[in-house]
Design a protein around this motif. Structure first.
Motif, mmCIF file in Angstrom:
data_model
loop_
_atom_site.group_PDB
_atom_site.id
_atom_site.type_symbol
_atom_site.label_atom_id
_atom_site.label_comp_id
_atom_site.label_asym_id
_atom_site.label_seq_id
_atom_site.Cartn_x
_atom_site.Cartn_y
_atom_site.Cartn_z
ATOM 1 N N ARG A 181 0.880 -1.161 0.000
ATOM 2 C CA ARG A 181 0.000 0.000 0.000
ATOM 3 C C ARG A 181 0.921 1.215 0.000
ATOM 4 N N CYS A 182 0.585 2.218 -0.764
ATOM 5 C CA CYS A 182 1.513 3.328 -0.971
ATOM 6 C C CYS A 182 0.824 4.666 -0.739
ATOM 7 N N SER A 219 -6.812 0.177 -5.657
ATOM 8 C CA SER A 219 -5.802 0.242 -6.715
ATOM 9 C C SER A 219 -6.390 0.825 -8.002
ATOM 10 N N ARG A 274 -14.304 -7.375 3.214
ATOM 11 C CA ARG A 274 -14.223 -5.919 3.258
ATOM 12 C C ARG A 274 -15.522 -5.266 2.793
HETATM 13 P P1 ADP Z 1 -7.082 -2.650 -2.889
HETATM 14 O O1 ADP Z 1 -6.586 -2.352 -4.261
HETATM 15 O O2 ADP Z 1 -6.878 -4.079 -2.516
HETATM 16 O O3 ADP Z 1 -8.498 -2.160 -2.695
HETATM 17 P P2 ADP Z 1 -6.078 -0.413 -1.234
HETATM 18 O O4 ADP Z 1 -7.420 0.183 -0.992
HETATM 19 O O5 ADP Z 1 -5.163 -0.532 -0.072
HETATM 20 O O6 ADP Z 1 -6.145 -1.884 -1.854
HETATM 21 O O7 ADP Z 1 -5.344 0.459 -2.371
HETATM 22 C C1 ADP Z 1 -4.070 0.104 -2.842
HETATM 23 C C2 ADP Z 1 -3.288 1.324 -3.192
HETATM 24 O O8 ADP Z 1 -3.944 2.045 -4.236
HETATM 25 C C3 ADP Z 1 -3.117 2.341 -2.088
HETATM 26 O O9 ADP Z 1 -2.099 2.007 -1.168
HETATM 27 C C4 ADP Z 1 -2.745 3.594 -2.880
HETATM 28 O O10 ADP Z 1 -1.385 3.573 -3.256
HETATM 29 C C5 ADP Z 1 -3.620 3.430 -4.120
HETATM 30 N N1 ADP Z 1 -4.849 4.220 -3.936
HETATM 31 C C6 ADP Z 1 -5.984 3.878 -3.292
HETATM 32 N N2 ADP Z 1 -6.865 4.889 -3.264
HETATM 33 C C7 ADP Z 1 -6.257 5.925 -3.898
HETATM 34 C C8 ADP Z 1 -6.621 7.288 -4.193
HETATM 35 N N3 ADP Z 1 -7.804 7.787 -3.821
HETATM 36 N N4 ADP Z 1 -5.732 8.054 -4.859
HETATM 37 C C9 ADP Z 1 -4.532 7.565 -5.251
HETATM 38 N N5 ADP Z 1 -4.130 6.317 -4.982
HETATM 39 C C10 ADP Z 1 -4.965 5.496 -4.327
#
Ligand code: ADP
Length: 327
Positions: A76-77, A109, A176
């Motif tokens: 996660r970033c 993502s 989730r």
């Molecule tokens: P998933 O893809 O499994 O739903 P996450 O919700 O943790 O996982 O999102 C993964 C990554 O996508 C985050 O850590 C972030 O880097 C990026 N991301 C999520 N939401 C946003 C956003 N609103 N703007 C930019 N990057 C985002």
């Protein structure tokens, strides 16, 4: 950016899911087959920001179709959620000559991809990689079937001990805020009930179970609970039963991260392979900023905004099946 695509970047992001490797393999091989250069980006968006990017040849993806997890790692970033972080990511893309991105991940993502694509006019294609099956527009997501099978295996074992001790078990599964794993897991495992966030009838769900199921005809019961702030999780229900129905011998089992692991099922491997190949064909066809989905066995392109809108419907019929079959 020029419209001609010569080089693609591929990354896995967010929560990992079995079948992501099969997707990486399909994306890489289909791209190379079509004469494109492929760059593997490690640790999701984090690797774009910190420049962990290496060229992938066909042999980089040999022997991975059967492996769980993701060889590209995932992360996660937070930086990518800021304009400054995305500017660095864009510079790194340019540095490596990457013209387009394939993002394998869940709704977070794809949200990131949508924002990045809008900001920098980068062609992005998403693949639905999540065990939760919570992306709109596709019948299933990569990893969902494997997770469902894992749940089944666990619940079968829990049933042995539940029956022997005549206990009521609340088994918490992932999702989730989506009830697909809990509901279909309950059907497949023959559980007495599924408590899912899509239907907020907490009091009734518990009461109905106690009165109509457990008390009348059963000496043991298994209830699958979707983890969610809306359901409160398995612990919450166990506490309630202890207080309100103290005669029951109640236990909780939280399956947790084991649901993310394991060898991908045949269904997930096929889904990932088809979607991975389709993502490259979509790019070359001029598709932009869509998630690849499969609906009624047909490949579909779902605009990011639609895929992530979070209201993939749950069929009432499935809820009914659990209810009817638990008598
Ligand atoms: P998933 O893809 O499994 O739903 P996450 O919700 O943790 O996982 O999102 C993964 C990554 O996508 C985050 O850590 C972030 O880097 C990026 N991301 C999520 N939401 C946003 C956003 N609103 N703007 C930019 N990057 C985002």
């Amino acid at each position: 950016m020029s419209n001609k695509i010569n080089c693609i970047g591929v990354l896995t992001s967010g929560g990992d899911a079995p079948g992501m490797n099969a997707a990486i393999r399909a994306v890489t091989r289909c791209a190379i087959y079509n004469g494109l250069k492929v760059m593997g980006i490690y640790r999701g968006y984090k690797g774009l920001v910190t420049d962990e990017i290496v060229e992938f040849k066909t042999q980089n993806v040999s022997n991975i179709i059967q492996q769980g997890g993701t060889i590209l790692k995932t992360a996660r970033c937070k930086e990518f959620m800021t304009p400054e972080g995305r500017a660095i990511a864009y510079e790194n893309m340019k540095k490596h000559g990457i013209d387009a991105l394939i993002i394998i991940g869940g709704d977070g993502s794809l949200t990131g991809a949508r924002i990045f694509a809008d900001e920098y006019d980068i062609p992005c294609i998403g693949l639905p990689g999540t065990i939760d099956n919570d992306l709109y527009g596709t019948d299933s997501t990569i990893g969902y079937d494997t997770a469902l099978n894992t749940i089944l295996e666990c619940v079968d074992k829990i049933r042995d001990t539940a029956t022997s001790h005549e206990r009521l078990f609340f088994v918490e599964v992932m999702g989730r805020d989506a009830g697909f794993l809990a509901l279909n897991g309950a059907i497949a495992a023959g559980a007495e009930a599924a408590i899912i966030p899509e239907f907020e009838t907490e009091v009734d769900q518990l009461k109905e179970l106690i009165q109509n199921g457990f008390r009348k005809s059963k000496n043991s019961s298994i209830v699958l609970v979707a983890e969610s702030k809306d359901t409160g999780g398995a612990m919450h229900y166990a506490e309630r039963v202890k207080k309100e129905y103290p005669d029951f011998d109640v236990r909780v089992s939280i399956l947790g991260h084991l649901q993310r692991g394991g060898r991908p099922s045949a269904e997930d491997r096929i889904l990932a392979s088809r979607m991975g190949a389709a993502s490259i064909e979509a790019l070359l066809d001029g598709q932009r900023n869509v998630m690849i989905g499969i609906h009624e066995d047909e490949m579909v392109y779902v605009p990011f905004a639609k895929a992530i809108k979070k209201d993939k419907p749950i069929k009432e019929e499935l809820v009914n099946v659990v209810r009817v079959l638990s008598i």
